[in-house]
Scaffold this active site. Structure first.
Site, short mmCIF file in Angstrom:
data_model
loop_
_atom_site.label_atom_id
_atom_site.label_comp_id
_atom_site.label_asym_id
_atom_site.label_seq_id
_atom_site.Cartn_x
_atom_site.Cartn_y
_atom_site.Cartn_z
N HIS A 35 0.41 -1.09 0.24
CA HIS A 35 0.35 0.26 -0.54
C HIS A 35 1.30 1.00 -0.36
CE1 HIS A 35 -2.78 2.85 1.17
NE2 HIS A 35 -2.49 3.52 1.98
N CYS A 105 -4.50 2.21 -4.70
CA CYS A 105 -3.30 2.99 -3.93
C CYS A 105 -2.34 3.53 -4.37
CB CYS A 105 -4.35 2.67 -2.42
SG CYS A 105 -2.83 1.19 -2.31
#
Length: 541
Positions: A35, A105
């Site tokens: 992430h 993301c």
């Protein structure tokens, strides 16, 4: 121009589990389920199933990142970035557009990083979803990572203390949106104050270092006033200065004050001597152009667009400030430029009015709106495919943009975007318009093209212009010189070439010698042309 560090925060959603279990589950080892987020202006920005969010760096439920990579520096201001981010959150990066595999993301971090500084997320981070999640364990892994992704969000104060969220407004409610807007405004104000404080502190430190250096110099000289400052000393007539052997002797503070005053005057003289830009202030009758535009688009506008027309009238004819233009004003301009329902005359009138607006000192506030959709620059990028009248209006707009420092710097922004499958930027579009105009058959375009090249070259600070596009501009100038232009245009072109020769002392002179014509062949055209040729001649030998 201020710059800001752009960082990529990299987290492992699996918190080490992927590294330990992947050989058994996947038959190969992966280091983590990544992430990422972008950290800039003192905030962390990321994308998830709730849309675009922000928090203080490292304050999500994921804790500290496992790695921080510096992507580069950005010249984009905070206010422009927030407008850009708002556009993303309302379009391609709204919560309903989130997809764990194809739009996540990491795609957000990559796009925002490239917008800010031309550098995005590493390839191994972007490729991981396809590599890992398209396996036979796809469904199970999807479910797991969805749950892990849920933790990549800001912690509210109650959660940090382990308590309930009773004080948190419901997301997407009007109260929540209003509160969030107020928080962002407060953060922006705080950020601006902090940046100003840092700049002031930096200036004070620099000033104190200079003063200390001067004190040392004065002490080493025994307090004797340097010859270059003696006329200034006579003007100021410092009563408490002493004379030793007929020479003025000052205290260190007196000498420093005297020298600083001289430096200020020198700086003012430099500003007075700064090359003024070539702009065209009398080319557009704004009222006639506006009336003609209204006649051409009458009956074809929505109520919102009609209001935008009234706002334009207030700004350009009513002499109101740019505050008169709403946030969606450039959406209206975009339709005028791109809707086939409107004729080329509409586009010409629109850009002629914008060329007049470019002379206003607050036009930069209008330009800020263009960082999301690049309405103006995408249209200008197509200059070689437009009618001559449209080309002339674009060139007029570009030349007039140099009237103000802020708008001229906007033309030189290097942040890239993709248009028609090609990477471009403000500086690339500006260069294209300059070169195209310079080499056109239209005498009007050539006149405006020489103005743009002159203005580009005579920027006071050493910018990307000289480092990146000086060669392209020089080659266009040399081709332009072959046409034996009028004295005014020749002078502008030679002034630009002289600046390029001065800044790039090897590459540009070599290019001139290889391609020609030799600038010295224009000697005798006029006294000012001769002066410019004489300036660059030693470096062309």
């Amino acid at each position: 121009m201020s710059t800001y560090k752009v960082e990529l925060y990299i987290y492992d959603l699996s918190r080490g589990i992927a590294s330990a279990l992947s050989p058994m589950l996947l038959g190969k080892k992966i280091d983590g389920i990544w992430h990422t987020s972008i950290v800039v202006y003192g905030r962390e920005y990321f994308f998830g199933s709730r849309g675009v969010e922000s928090c203080n760096p490292g304050s999500t439920a994921l804790g500290a990142p496992i790695r921080i990579e510096t992507l580069g520096e950005t010249e984009v201001t905070y206010s422009i970035f927030i407008d850009y981010l708002k556009g993303l959150s309302e379009s391609s990066y709204s919560g309903d557009k989130y997809h764990l595999l194809r739009h996540n993301c990491n795609n957000f971090s990559d796009e925002v990083g490239r917008f800010l500084c031309g550098s995005g997320a590493p390839r191994h981070v972007l490729d991981l979803p396809e590599e890992v999640l398209n396996s036979t364990l796809n469904a199970g892994l999807l479910s797991l990572v969805h749950r892990l992704e849920d933790s990549a969000r800001p912690l509210v104060e109650e959660e940090r203390r382990g308590g309930p969220q009773s004080g948190v407004k419901e997301r997407n409610s009007p109260d929540y949106e209003r509160l969030n807007s107020q928080i962002e405004e407060a953060r922006y104000a705080s950020f601006v104050l902090e940046q100003r404080r840092k700049r002031i502190d930096g200036k004070l430190e620099k000033s104190e270092r200079k003063r200390e250096k001067k004190r040392k110099k004065i002490l080493e000289s025994g307090g004797i006033l340097p010859p270059e400052l003696r006329p200034e000393y006579a003007r100021l007539k410092m009563a408490d200065a002493e004379t030793v052997n007929g020479q003025a002797q000052l205290t260190s503070d007196q000498a420093i004050a005297l020298e600083e005053e001289q430096e200020k005057r020198d700086e003012e003289e430099k500003k007075k001597a700064r090359e003024p830009p070539i702009v065209f202030k009398d080319c557009v009758d704004v009222k006639n152009e506006f009336d003609a535009l209204v006649a051409l688009i009458d009956g074809k506008l929505t109520p919102e667009e009609q209001r935008a027309t009234e706002e334009l009238q207030q700004y350009m004819i009513g002499e109101e400030g740019s505050w008169a233009l709403s946030d969606g004003f450039l959406d209206f301009v975009g339709r005028l430029l791109n809707d086939d329902q409107f004729s080329a005359d509409v586009r010409v009138k629109t850009f002629n009015i914008l060329a007049a607006a470019a002379l206003k000192d607050d036009v930069i506030l209008v330009l800020h709106q263009d960082r999301k959709d690049h309405v103006l620059m995408n249209y200008a990028f197509e200059i070689d495919r437009l009618s001559i009248e449209e080309q002339e209006s674009i060139a007029l707009f570009m030349a007039n943009m140099f009237e103000n420092l802020s708008s001229s710097e906007w033309l030189l922004y290097i942040s890239e975007w993709t248009y028609n499958n090609r990477q471009t930027s403000n500086i690339r579009v500006t260069t294209k318009v300059a070169v195209h105009s310079l080499l056109a058959d239209s005498t009007v375009l050539r006149d405006r093209g020489t103005a743009i090249v002159h203005n580009l070259a005579c920027k006071e600070v050493k910018t990307v212009v000289f480092d990146d596009v000086a060669v392209e501009l020089t080659m266009a100038l040399l081709q332009f010189f072959d046409s034996r232009p009028p004295e005014e245009q020749l002078f502008r072109g030679l002034k630009a070439l002289a600046r390029f020769v001065r800044v790039s002392a090897q590459e540009i002179p070599q290019l001139v010698r290889m391609i020609g014509p030799d600038p010295r062949s224009f000697a005798g055209t006029s006294a000012r042309v001769d002066a410019v040729i004489e300036e660059m001649a030693p470096k062309l030998r």
